[in-house]
Design a protein around this motif. Structure first.
Motif, mmCIF file in Angstrom:
data_model
loop_
_atom_site.group_PDB
_atom_site.id
_atom_site.type_symbol
_atom_site.label_atom_id
_atom_site.label_comp_id
_atom_site.label_asym_id
_atom_site.label_seq_id
_atom_site.Cartn_x
_atom_site.Cartn_y
_atom_site.Cartn_z
ATOM 1 N N ARG A 110 0.848 -1.193 0.000
ATOM 2 C CA ARG A 110 0.000 0.000 0.000
ATOM 3 C C ARG A 110 0.885 1.245 0.000
ATOM 4 O O ARG A 110 0.593 2.236 -0.665
ATOM 5 N N ARG B 10 -7.026 4.814 -7.892
ATOM 6 C CA ARG B 10 -6.673 5.493 -6.641
ATOM 7 C C ARG B 10 -5.805 4.555 -5.819
ATOM 8 O O ARG B 10 -5.999 3.351 -5.852
ATOM 9 N N SER B 11 -4.894 5.125 -5.041
ATOM 10 C CA SER B 11 -3.996 4.265 -4.274
ATOM 11 C C SER B 11 -4.712 3.610 -3.096
ATOM 12 O O SER B 11 -4.187 2.681 -2.505
ATOM 13 N N ASP B 12 -5.900 4.086 -2.735
ATOM 14 C CA ASP B 12 -6.576 3.455 -1.593
ATOM 15 C C ASP B 12 -7.605 2.415 -2.035
ATOM 16 O O ASP B 12 -8.416 1.963 -1.239
ATOM 17 N N MET B 13 -7.556 2.031 -3.311
ATOM 18 C CA MET B 13 -8.510 1.026 -3.778
ATOM 19 C C MET B 13 -8.272 -0.315 -3.089
ATOM 20 O O MET B 13 -7.136 -0.712 -2.875
ATOM 21 N N THR C 181 -8.945 -1.215 -0.072
ATOM 22 C CA THR C 181 -8.696 -1.202 1.369
ATOM 23 C C THR C 181 -9.756 -2.053 2.082
ATOM 24 O O THR C 181 -10.940 -1.856 1.868
#
Lengths: 314, 332, 368
Positions: A130, A234-237, A239
């Motif tokens: 992450r 998106r980098s938070d996909m 989570t």
């Protein structure tokens, strides 16, 4: 075949699922329509892909908490390869899948070579992958993909969402491998008693390496489909998707201690959870109430199943 | 599959060597903390200021306290992924009691009892219902999180009485959270080592059948351990809820992952049977020190989590390397 | 083997730790900015044709009772609690609208999409939303439009063509100006300050930070931005991060700007507990209830926000107007109950007003 065999976990779960479907259908006439069911299949594909491979991981007595982070990493890289490096999109997809597989392979290496327990190893890579996704993306999203790419996440083939075909194929292949091949029996053997499996000549480490790599691949495939479905990165996909996948797997009767579990159980678990989420919403129950009920169903199902297997056939 | 501390050869060794091989992970983490403090203070001396040490240790003491209970759960061979949600729920209860006019000592202690009660149910489902703890606590996570939002509707608690803020107090000029952390860690460590009850946890986690054969009431112990864990979650809540003048009535994001990570990086074997709470407390301090250090040495915040991930893996791999070397020298 | 991999990891960690923060304000996005004039002269509105979406085969809903679902970014926080109060208030006032609020329990793009999808299947007349991601939510909103459902956004926009109208609480550049002006009023124009935000991926916060950077560069060039730290939506983490900033910069730090209603009160608490009230200014976006203790103790002088109850109230009125057909593409104003006529900006947005600055004199008059 004794009555106990008939009452194995999957049967109980299947009955429960049918019961849930009937009750939910009686609460809303919109629930049991082909459109809605296919649409729900579309929405559960990403968790489904990850959960199917997670079944293998958990059967070997392991766990993979890093899948959500791999999903985020591959989503970000897909955008970076395509937009920032100017590679053709199919190449970017291929590279993304490779990176995901590699990330899974690294998990496997840490677990088999360094003998780090899977939970600790993947807790570490959960943060690492992450983190790399966040670092590379610098919180920028990549959008504006060509129209053909959206077929994967938003299109249909013979009236069925494209990604549901993919999930179907992956599930079928996984079920055949796990249920009918020598290799599949090896997976159970490793989970049941790893030392015994080693002594009987099984290459336990190779089996585990392959499974963790496959888990990374499944997360990467889920990433590609997810990006196609929501048309941005998106980098938070992803989570928290690991907990959803693990919930489906254990609801499906796979023993967290290893050695026991089936793909069909996992699929039933997925369907039950998705049906509850959707059906309760259609019946007018809000999402906070829905998650309370899903939690209760998870505990009660396993409890019920254990009551029928009082002798600890876990 | 694990390369655990093999007590058979430890017994033959003496002094420092024995200490290091028994408390290897604790030594590695303490070393990492010292190295971090030395390196970062060379770049920025303010890192070692009393205020910053207070922020690092006191501000995160609630994680260390919760990790004590989590360590006991893991040593017994179980896991709890619902602890973050439990702390969120208990904090809301604590704040609600305080604003409803109950004396603050009730607002502090009643949540601890409720934590014990909720976890007694969890423990009973695990021990007598024979449901794996990860399943029960995954379910509990959903129930607590959804239930909290349903009941509070998300309203924050902000008119807390001034004497409610225990975590802001000091005793002998040392913040209360640090007292909590130190006393509870040392107490739990001694209790686990020197009482029959405490030692039985290791026995259950190490080999449940052997533990049963030696007369340990395994089921009852498991319920009791979950209740003790609930009490630690309640104590962590007291620190968590009284730190600020506002209580956010939501579940703190990823808190359970932080607590579990502190316990396992601290040397508690996820397979059960080994580990100490000193290690988990040190690991909790290490994490918050890393977070603070990253700001002090100007690591790009975008890369913060990647660096933390690398550091976690390095700590784990060093420990594994140590164990492998130990095993080799034991064979010789 | 073991030693080499350790060496590789060590080098990797060193190289990543050498990645230094960049010169631009961290946490801003890279969309074009439009800073307001320093003296507050309102920008001349640029006429823009309607760029919102259209429903397909929507039934005639004029004056008929409608059911509406409100899907905020997440439920369980004070801010969206307040917007749903406003929506309920408007629905009660209108009498022919049934509104329910249902959202994910975490600000998760996928959960929000799934939820909206369920309501499309269930068959509602209107959807109100606050997007977790402007692009990710677009496909499902377009599906709603195609199903004849009226779609109106508030708080956090989507792609314009995925909804009909967006109710804009206050423009990004207006918020940015208010925050920076409030900061400068307390610290002077040559002060150093730091920002505490939620996550860099939250679109609204990224937009505000970028606009703040542009406005500060144009109007207060002496102002020195030190760094931006992330603190999720977690008040203890926000508190610890603010403390770390105070410890790191010592007397050089003159101000902290909180970008969320979680970060701002936590930063104020950190400054209070460090005994730095008066020497470190805290300004930021926050709901008045959460800030009352700090404003009362004079530690915080000004809190910037719009009225979220009004925002929800206007959103519900706009949805009713769209359903009735009284608000059509090309209109320049819309009537919003007790708030009167509001103007249309940027093609398809309704502006509720300028950002409001709460201070000791007026904060007790608000309860949300």
């Amino acid at each position: 075949m004794t009555w106990q065999k008939l009452l194995r976990h999957e049967t109980i779960l299947a009955l429960l699922t049918v019961l849930a479907l009937v009750v939910l259908a009686s609460q809303s006439d919109k629930f049991f329509t082909l459109d809605n069911l296919l649409n729900q299949g579309r929405l559960m594909t990403e968790v489904g892909l990850i959960a199917v491979i997670m079944t293998f991981v958990i059967i070997t007595g392991g766990i993979d908490l890093s899948v959500g982070s791999i999903l985020g990493l591959v989503a970000v890289l897909l955008g970076v390869f395509w937009k920032n490096m100017g590679l053709p999109l199919p190449v970017a997809i291929g590279l993304g899948l490779m990176v995901g597989t590699l990330a899974g392979l690294i998990n496997g290496l840490i677990i088999t070579r360094f003998r780090v327990p899977p939970l600790i190893a993947t807790l570490g890579t959960l943060a690492l992958y992450r983190g790399i996704a966040e670092g590379i993306s610098e919180a920028r999203s990549v959008r504006g993909y060509p129209d053909w790419f959206f077929v994967l996440g938003q299109g249909q083939f013979w009236g069925v969402p494209v990604q549901l075909w993919i999930l179907g194929v992956v599930t079928l292949v996984a079920a055949i491998i796990l249920g009918t091949t020598v290799w599949g029996r090896g997976v159970y053997a490793v989970g049941h008693n790893e030392t015994a499996a080693r002594f009987s000549g099984l290459q336990a480490d190779r089996i585990k390496l392959a499974i963790y790599a496959a888990s990374g691949f499944a997360a990467a495939l889920a990433a590609v489909i997810f990006v196609s479905r929501v048309s941005t990165t998106r980098s938070d996909m992803g989570t928290g998707i690991e907990l959803d996948a693990i919930t489906a797997v254990v609801l499906g009767g796979t023993s967290i201690f290893g050695g026991r579990g089936t793909i069909i159980g996992t699929i039933l678990g997925l369907i039950l959870i998705q049906a509850l989420k959707n059906g309760l919403s259609l019946a007018g129950i809000k999402s906070d109430g829905t998650i309370v009920l899903i939690g209760a169903v998870l505990i009660l199902t396993i409890l019920l199943s254990n009551l029928f297997h009082r002798n600890g056939n876990r | 599959m694990t390369t655990d501390h093999a007590p058979a050869f430890v017994a033959k060794r003496t002094g420092l060597v024995r200490f290091i091989s028994t408390y290897g992970q604790e030594v590695v983490i303490a070393g990492a903390i010292i190295a971090l403090f030395v390196l970062v203070s060379m770049v920025s001396p303010r890192f070692l200021s009393a205020n910053n040490l207070n922020t690092i240790i006191s501000g995160n003491a609630y994680i260390a306290v919760a990790a004590i209970g989590m360590s006991m759960i893991i040593i017994t061979g179980h896991i709890d992924v619902s602890v973050g949600a439990l702390i969120g729920v208990l904090a809301t209860i604590s704040g609600t009691l305080a604003t409803a006019g109950y004396p603050v000592w009730i607002a502090w202690t009643l949540p601890i009892l409720i934590g014990v009660g909720i976890n007694a149910i969890v423990g009973a489902l695990v021990a007598y219902g024979r449901i794996p703890s990860i399943v029960v606590t995954l379910g509990m996570l959903s129930i607590l999180r959804g239930g909290l939002v349903s009941i509070t509707g998300g309203a924050w608690i902000n008119d807390l009485p001034p004497d409610f803020h225990l975590a802001q107090q000091r005793l002998l000029d040392i913040p209360i959270p640090i007292w909590f952390m130190v006393v509870l860690t040392v107490g739990a460590f001694l209790w686990m080592r020197h009482t029959a009850f405490g030692r039985s946890l290791f026995a259950i986690g190490g080999n449940i059948e052997a533990a049963r054969a030696s007369g340990i009431p395994v089921e009852r112990r498991v319920v009791q351990v979950f209740m003790i864990h609930g009490a630690f979650a309640g104590l962590a809540t007291v620190l968590f809820a009284t730190q600020l003048r506002i209580i956010q009535s939501t579940v703190p994001p990823n808190l359970e992952l932080t607590i579990i990570t502190a316990a396992v990086i601290g040397g508690v074997s996820i397979l059960g049977g080994t580990g100490t709470v000193i290690g988990s407390t040190l690991a909790a301090i290490l994490f918050s020190a890393i977070g603070s250090a990253m700001i002090f040495i100007n690591v790009s915040p975008y890369w913060l989590r990647a660096v933390i991930g690398v550091l976690i893996l390095i700590t784990v791999l060093i420990d594994m390397a140590r164990r492998v070397r130990e095993q080799r020298s034991a064979k010789r | 083997m073991l030693r080499t991999s350790l060496a590789v990891l060590a080098i990797l960690s060193l190289s990543t730790s050498l990645v230094q923060a960049q010169s631009a304000w961290t946490g801003g996005d890279d969309l074009p900015t439009s800073p307001l004039a320093c003296d507050g002269t309102p920008a001349t509105p640029v006429a823009k044709p309607y760029d919102g979406g259209m429903t397909t085969n929507a039934p005639d809903r004029n004056g008929k009772p409608i059911t509406v679902v409100d899907v905020p970014k997440l439920i369980g926080i004070g801010y969206f609690d307040a917007t749903s109060k406003g929506i309920a208030e408007a629905a009660a006032e209108l009498g022919n609208m049934t509104a329910t609020t249902d959202g994910p329990t975490e600000a998760n793009i996928d959960d929000q999409i799934t939820l909206i999808d369920n309501y499309i299947t269930k068959g509602v007349d209107g959807i109100l939303f606050a997007a977790n991601d402007p692009v990710a939510i677009a496909p499902v909103l377009k599906k709603a439009l195609a199903a004849g459902i009226n779609v109106v956004g508030y708080d956090a926009n989507s792609e314009p063509d995925a909804r009909q109208w967006f109710v804009n609480q206050a423009e990004f550049n207006g918020i940015a100006k208010s925050l920076i002006d409030s900061l400068v009023a307390e610290t002077g124009a040559d002060a150093s300050f730091a920002i505490v935000t939620s996550t860099f991926t939250t679109p609204n916060q990224a937009r505000w930070i970028a606009e703040m950077a542009a406005y500060a560069a144009a109007c207060h060039p002496g102002l020195k931005w030190l760094e931006t730290v992330e603190a999720q939506e977690d008040n203890i983490l926000s508190f610890n991060q603010a403390n770390t900033l105070i410890n790191k910069y010592g007397d050089d730090l003159k101000g902290i700007v909180g970008m969320t209603s979680v970060a701002t009160p936590a930063a104020a608490d950190a400054v209070t507990q460090a005994g730095k009230c008066g020497s470190i200014a805290v300004v930021g976006l926050a709901t008045p209830n959460a800030m009352k203790p700090y404003v009362a103790s004079d530690c915080v002088k000004s809190v910037v926000l719009w009225n979220p109850v009004d925002l929800g109230y206007v959103a519900a009125h706009v949805l009713r107007a769209v359903a009735d057909g009284t608000l059509k593409p090309g209109d320049t104003t819309v009537k919003a109950g007790k708030l009167g006529e509001l103007s249309v900006i940027n093609g398809s947005e309704i502006l509720v007003g300028a950002p409001f600055v709460f201070n000791k004199g007026n904060i007790e008059g608000f309860d949300f």
